[in-house]
Design a protein around this motif. Structure first.
Motif, short mmCIF file in Angstrom:
data_model
loop_
_atom_site.label_atom_id
_atom_site.label_comp_id
_atom_site.label_asym_id
_atom_site.label_seq_id
_atom_site.Cartn_x
_atom_site.Cartn_y
_atom_site.Cartn_z
N VAL A 9 0.47 -1.00 0.20
CA VAL A 9 -0.04 0.10 0.30
C VAL A 9 0.96 1.23 -0.15
O VAL A 9 0.65 2.21 -0.50
N THR A 10 1.95 1.07 0.89
CA THR A 10 3.25 2.73 0.85
C THR A 10 3.65 2.79 -0.52
O THR A 10 3.78 3.93 -0.89
N GLU A 11 3.96 1.42 -1.59
CA GLU A 11 5.39 1.72 -2.36
C GLU A 11 4.42 1.51 -3.94
O GLU A 11 4.88 2.45 -4.73
N TYR A 12 2.84 0.60 -4.34
CA TYR A 12 2.28 0.89 -5.08
C TYR A 12 1.20 1.70 -5.19
O TYR A 12 -0.02 1.43 -4.46
N ASN A 13 0.83 3.22 -5.79
CA ASN A 13 0.03 3.59 -6.29
C ASN A 13 -1.29 3.35 -6.15
O ASN A 13 -2.32 3.84 -6.05
N GLN A 14 -1.44 2.18 -7.18
CA GLN A 14 -2.46 2.12 -7.36
C GLN A 14 -2.89 0.25 -6.44
O GLN A 14 -4.33 0.48 -6.74
N VAL A 15 -1.70 -0.23 -5.88
CA VAL A 15 -2.11 -0.70 -4.53
C VAL A 15 -3.60 -0.10 -3.02
O VAL A 15 -4.18 -0.36 -3.14
N LYS A 16 -2.48 1.72 -3.37
CA LYS A 16 -3.14 2.16 -2.88
C LYS A 16 -4.87 2.36 -2.65
O LYS A 16 -5.30 2.97 -1.95
N GLN A 17 -4.49 2.79 -3.77
CA GLN A 17 -6.03 3.61 -4.58
C GLN A 17 -6.93 2.06 -4.50
O GLN A 17 -8.05 2.37 -4.12
N ALA A 18 -6.62 1.00 -5.01
CA ALA A 18 -7.10 -0.40 -4.16
C ALA A 18 -8.18 -0.84 -2.89
O ALA A 18 -8.54 -0.58 -2.74
N TRP A 19 -7.16 0.04 -2.21
CA TRP A 19 -7.21 -0.16 -0.53
C TRP A 19 -8.11 0.45 0.15
O TRP A 19 -8.93 0.07 0.82
N ASN A 20 -7.46 1.66 -0.95
CA ASN A 20 -8.97 3.14 -0.27
C ASN A 20 -10.22 3.07 -0.41
O ASN A 20 -11.42 2.78 -0.35
N GLN A 21 -10.21 2.10 -2.26
CA GLN A 21 -11.62 1.75 -2.50
C GLN A 21 -12.43 0.65 -1.69
O GLN A 21 -13.06 1.15 -1.56
N LEU A 22 -11.73 -0.51 -1.45
CA LEU A 22 -12.19 -1.63 -0.57
C LEU A 22 -12.24 -0.71 1.10
O LEU A 22 -13.53 -1.26 1.35
N LEU A 23 -12.07 -0.42 1.92
CA LEU A 23 -12.13 0.70 2.97
C LEU A 23 -13.51 1.40 2.55
O LEU A 23 -14.21 1.21 3.48
N MET A 24 -13.50 2.03 1.16
CA MET A 24 -15.02 2.71 1.57
C MET A 24 -15.84 1.95 1.34
O MET A 24 -16.55 1.79 1.97
#
Length: 349
Positions: A9-24
């Protein structure tokens, strides 16, 4: 790579976006539960269900991680996921260009501009990024009853469905799915990808049955015909090989069955004299069948648009079930160079 963690989540922007979407998505369930509760109050027992806490989701994510870390006969999937690179969830296909060689060198005494100038020529290719999803459901009465029992049944559901999605991913990596099509590209696995070298082991091809071949025949195959296939595709690295249980049983026999005593197993001799990094067993293959590849993401890799995530679908009515969705988006990419050489092999017959 296929499971969310802090490093990804920290190193890859695409993964961070997917994680934020999952949290929402997870939070939207609680928002909806509050709306139902506000609308109906305590008038119905069905509305007394609790909100989903972070502790519950932490346990769900821990189950997902544990299942994906277990081998369960799917070591091939683990190995390929280790070669994964992120890609945006908005991409339904991973496209790439293959470039030709270029640069004709001229030898002269004058150094004049050559009459013929060269340039790189490109070709395009791509692979689909399918979504894998599954889910489980509990009736509202079950949910109310389970709240006093610490949701053990939901944890069992999560473990079983994550195992199922993992199994399906492993099947896709091996055989693909002809129904997955996008922009003219068809979902293919290692065994049927257009960029995989197909090796015929039958009598009309290399004529060897590795499930019954003698130790001498087996070693001769890997140091002879198979080594030539590697040379034909400019493979200098050692390849990683996955074989059926039928082949592995034959490879694990002692070499002393051959004329004259030789200490060790057939497999040990292959690893010593063949250009093989390792030989691994997978129950996904049967009979006289093995696959091999150079373990390098330049030649074969998974493209991960969304690691495995779990969220609950918002309920619209008081008597609606509690539905949970488990999903991921990942594809397989195998490349050839401009001259048609590949470092991935599928051998059977």
């Amino acid at each position: 790579m296929i499971v969310f963690n802090k490093k990804l989540v920290t190193e890859y922007n695409q993964v961070k976006q997917a994680w934020n979407q999952l949290l929402m998505q997870r939070e939207s369930f609680n928002v909806n539960q509050n709306n139902i509760s506000a609308q109906y109050g305590g008038a119905l027992e069905v509305n007394q269900s609790a909100l989903i806490s972070k502790d519950y989701w932490r346990e769900v994510d821990n189950i997902t991680t544990r299942v994906f870390r277990n081998d369960e006969g799917n070591g091939l999937l683990d190995d390929l996921l280790g070669l994964g690179t992120p890609i945006s969830i908005g991409k339904t296909a991973a496209l790439y260009r293959v470039s030709s060689d270029a640069g004709k060198v001229h030898r002269t005494l004058t150094g004049h501009v050559p009459e013929e100038l060269d340039k790189v020529i490109y070709d395009e290719a791509g692979d689909p990024i399918p979504i894998f999803n599954t889910g489980y459901s509990r009736e509202w009465r079950e949910w109310n009853g389970m709240q006093s029992e610490n949701l053990d049944a939901m944890a069992d559901d999560q473990e079983a469905h994550v195992a199922a999605i993992r199994e399906d991913m492993a099947d896709y990596m091996l055989s693909g799915d002809a129904k997955v099509k996008v922009k003219g590209y068809v979902g293919a696995g290692i065994t049927n990808h257009a960029n995989t070298n197909q090796v015929d082991l039958s009598a009309s091809g290399l004529n060897i049955d590795l499930t019954t071949s003698t130790p001498d025949q087996t070693v001769a195959f890997f140091t002879g015909p198979f080594a030539k296939l590697l040379d034909d595709n400019y493979v200098q690295e050692k390849v990683k090989l996955w074989a059926s249980p039928d082949i592995m049983r034959n490879l694990n026999k002692p070499y002393s069955d051959a004329a004259g005593f030789k200490e060790g197993t057939v497999l040990e001799y292959i690893l010593r004299y063949g250009r093989i990094e390792s030989v691994n067993q997978t129950f996904k293959l049967t009979g006289n069948h093995f696959i091999a590849y150079v373990r390098n993401s330049q030649y074969i890799k998974t493209r991960i648009a969304a690691p495995v995530g779990t969220f609950m679908i918002p309920r619209q009515n008081p008597f609606d079930n509690y539905n949970t969705l488990v999903w991921s988006a990942v594809g397989l990419q195998i490349k050839r160079d401009f001259n048609g050489r590949s470092k991935v092999f599928n051998a059977q017959g």
